[in-house]
Design a protein around this motif. Sequence first.
Motif, short mmCIF file in Angstrom:
data_model
loop_
_atom_site.label_atom_id
_atom_site.label_comp_id
_atom_site.label_asym_id
_atom_site.label_seq_id
_atom_site.Cartn_x
_atom_site.Cartn_y
_atom_site.Cartn_z
N TRP A 51 0.87 -1.17 0.00
CA TRP A 51 0.00 0.00 0.00
C TRP A 51 0.90 1.21 0.00
O TRP A 51 1.65 1.44 0.95
CB TRP A 51 -0.92 0.01 1.23
CG TRP A 51 -1.95 -1.06 1.17
CD1 TRP A 51 -3.16 -0.97 0.54
CD2 TRP A 51 -1.90 -2.36 1.72
NE1 TRP A 51 -3.85 -2.16 0.67
CE2 TRP A 51 -3.10 -3.03 1.40
CE3 TRP A 51 -0.93 -3.06 2.46
CZ2 TRP A 51 -3.37 -4.33 1.79
CZ3 TRP A 51 -1.20 -4.36 2.85
CH2 TRP A 51 -2.41 -4.97 2.51
N ALA A 52 0.85 1.99 -1.09
CA ALA A 52 1.76 3.12 -1.25
C ALA A 52 0.99 4.43 -1.33
O ALA A 52 -0.16 4.47 -1.74
CB ALA A 52 2.60 2.92 -2.52
N SER A 53 1.68 5.49 -0.95
CA SER A 53 1.13 6.84 -1.06
C SER A 53 1.86 7.57 -2.17
O SER A 53 3.10 7.57 -2.22
CB SER A 53 1.33 7.60 0.26
OG SER A 53 0.65 6.94 1.30
N ALA A 74 3.05 6.71 -11.76
CA ALA A 74 3.62 5.80 -10.76
C ALA A 74 2.97 4.42 -10.86
O ALA A 74 3.65 3.40 -10.76
CB ALA A 74 3.44 6.37 -9.36
N GLY A 75 1.65 4.39 -11.04
CA GLY A 75 0.95 3.12 -11.17
C GLY A 75 1.40 2.36 -12.40
O GLY A 75 1.59 1.14 -12.34
N GLU A 76 1.56 3.04 -13.52
CA GLU A 76 2.02 2.37 -14.73
C GLU A 76 3.44 1.86 -14.57
O GLU A 76 3.77 0.75 -15.01
CB GLU A 76 1.91 3.31 -15.93
CG GLU A 76 0.47 3.56 -16.33
CD GLU A 76 0.30 4.62 -17.41
OE1 GLU A 76 -0.84 4.78 -17.86
OE2 GLU A 76 1.29 5.29 -17.79
N ALA A 77 4.30 2.64 -13.92
CA ALA A 77 5.68 2.20 -13.69
C ALA A 77 5.70 0.98 -12.77
O ALA A 77 6.41 0.01 -13.03
CB ALA A 77 6.50 3.34 -13.09
N LEU A 78 4.92 1.03 -11.70
CA LEU A 78 4.85 -0.10 -10.77
C LEU A 78 4.33 -1.34 -11.47
O LEU A 78 4.89 -2.43 -11.33
CB LEU A 78 3.96 0.26 -9.58
CG LEU A 78 3.79 -0.81 -8.51
CD1 LEU A 78 5.10 -1.04 -7.77
CD2 LEU A 78 2.70 -0.41 -7.53
N VAL A 127 2.12 -8.61 -9.77
CA VAL A 127 1.09 -9.40 -10.43
C VAL A 127 -0.26 -8.70 -10.39
O VAL A 127 -1.19 -9.11 -11.08
CB VAL A 127 0.98 -10.82 -9.83
CG1 VAL A 127 2.26 -11.60 -10.07
CG2 VAL A 127 0.64 -10.78 -8.36
N PHE A 128 -0.38 -7.64 -9.60
CA PHE A 128 -1.61 -6.85 -9.53
C PHE A 128 -1.25 -5.46 -9.04
O PHE A 128 -0.45 -5.31 -8.13
CB PHE A 128 -2.61 -7.49 -8.54
CG PHE A 128 -3.81 -6.63 -8.28
CD1 PHE A 128 -4.85 -6.59 -9.18
CD2 PHE A 128 -3.88 -5.84 -7.15
CE1 PHE A 128 -5.96 -5.78 -8.95
CE2 PHE A 128 -4.98 -5.02 -6.91
CZ PHE A 128 -6.02 -5.00 -7.81
N ALA A 129 -1.84 -4.46 -9.67
CA ALA A 129 -1.65 -3.07 -9.23
C ALA A 129 -2.94 -2.31 -9.51
O ALA A 129 -3.59 -2.54 -10.53
CB ALA A 129 -0.49 -2.41 -9.96
N ALA A 130 -3.31 -1.42 -8.58
CA ALA A 130 -4.55 -0.65 -8.74
C ALA A 130 -4.45 0.66 -8.00
O ALA A 130 -3.84 0.75 -6.94
CB ALA A 130 -5.74 -1.44 -8.21
N ALA A 131 -5.07 1.68 -8.58
CA ALA A 131 -5.23 2.96 -7.88
C ALA A 131 -6.40 2.82 -6.93
O ALA A 131 -7.40 2.18 -7.25
CB ALA A 131 -5.48 4.08 -8.89
N THR A 132 -6.26 3.37 -5.74
CA THR A 132 -7.31 3.31 -4.74
C THR A 132 -7.54 4.70 -4.18
O THR A 132 -6.95 5.67 -4.66
CB THR A 132 -6.91 2.35 -3.59
OG1 THR A 132 -5.76 2.88 -2.92
CG2 THR A 132 -6.61 0.96 -4.10
N THR A 133 -8.38 4.81 -3.17
CA THR A 133 -8.59 6.09 -2.50
C THR A 133 -8.07 6.00 -1.08
O THR A 133 -7.87 4.91 -0.56
CB THR A 133 -10.09 6.47 -2.48
OG1 THR A 133 -10.79 5.45 -1.77
CG2 THR A 133 -10.64 6.60 -3.89
N GLY A 134 -7.87 7.13 -0.48
CA GLY A 134 -7.41 7.15 0.91
C GLY A 134 -5.95 7.53 1.00
O GLY A 134 -5.31 7.89 0.01
N PRO A 135 -5.41 7.45 2.21
CA PRO A 135 -4.02 7.84 2.45
C PRO A 135 -3.03 7.02 1.63
O PRO A 135 -1.99 7.52 1.22
CB PRO A 135 -3.80 7.60 3.94
CG PRO A 135 -5.15 7.44 4.54
CD PRO A 135 -6.08 7.03 3.45
N THR A 136 -3.32 5.75 1.42
CA THR A 136 -2.51 4.95 0.51
C THR A 136 -3.36 4.74 -0.74
O THR A 136 -4.39 4.10 -0.70
CB THR A 136 -2.11 3.60 1.14
OG1 THR A 136 -3.28 2.90 1.55
CG2 THR A 136 -1.20 3.79 2.33
#
Length: 183
Positions: free
Chosen positions: A75-77, A86-90, A97-106
């Motif tokens: 969980w990254a900020s 950053a999401g595309e680079a990650l 194997v999974f990456a997603a943008a979320t809401t909140g502090p992370t």
Amino acid sequence: MTGSGLPHCDADDLRLLNVLAYDGRTGLTELAAATGWSPSTVRRRMDDLQAQGALHFYTEFDVAYLGYRAGTRLWASVPPAELTAAGEALASHPEVVFAAATTGPTNLAATVICTDAHDTFRYLTQRLAALPAITHVETTPIIQTRNASAVSCGPPSTAEACAGDRFLRPGERDSGSRLTFTR
């Protein structure tokens, strides 16, 4: 499933998709019985839905067979203006194997698979640390995965609201929440 946002998806398609959501291994004969279509119509409609991007198939298997024994949730900020890059680079990292943008502090979540704890440490301190937009990261090792190959949600009519495994974020308490699977 609501069908909103799905290209050319009508009530008949939703019946087909709900049966597949319940068990993606359902055969053509059973799908034909559930939809009232012939098996050839089911196959043709599934091909059309795949081509339109409304139907995807994924295979899950135990990655330990390939030598990957250390899974970790991240969980990254990231500042909102840099979230897409950053999401595309990650997501481009082979360990992710999974990456997603979320809401909140992370606001960036990911699952990383490495060969062992040392490999995970190298990933966190070298590859992940090389992403300058990430200002904070929390990790949780995956000790055990349950029901990875199938989610039993009851009959297709109730597949929209079923309980499933829930992974807690660092510092979060289990409130007995249910996950809702919707499209």
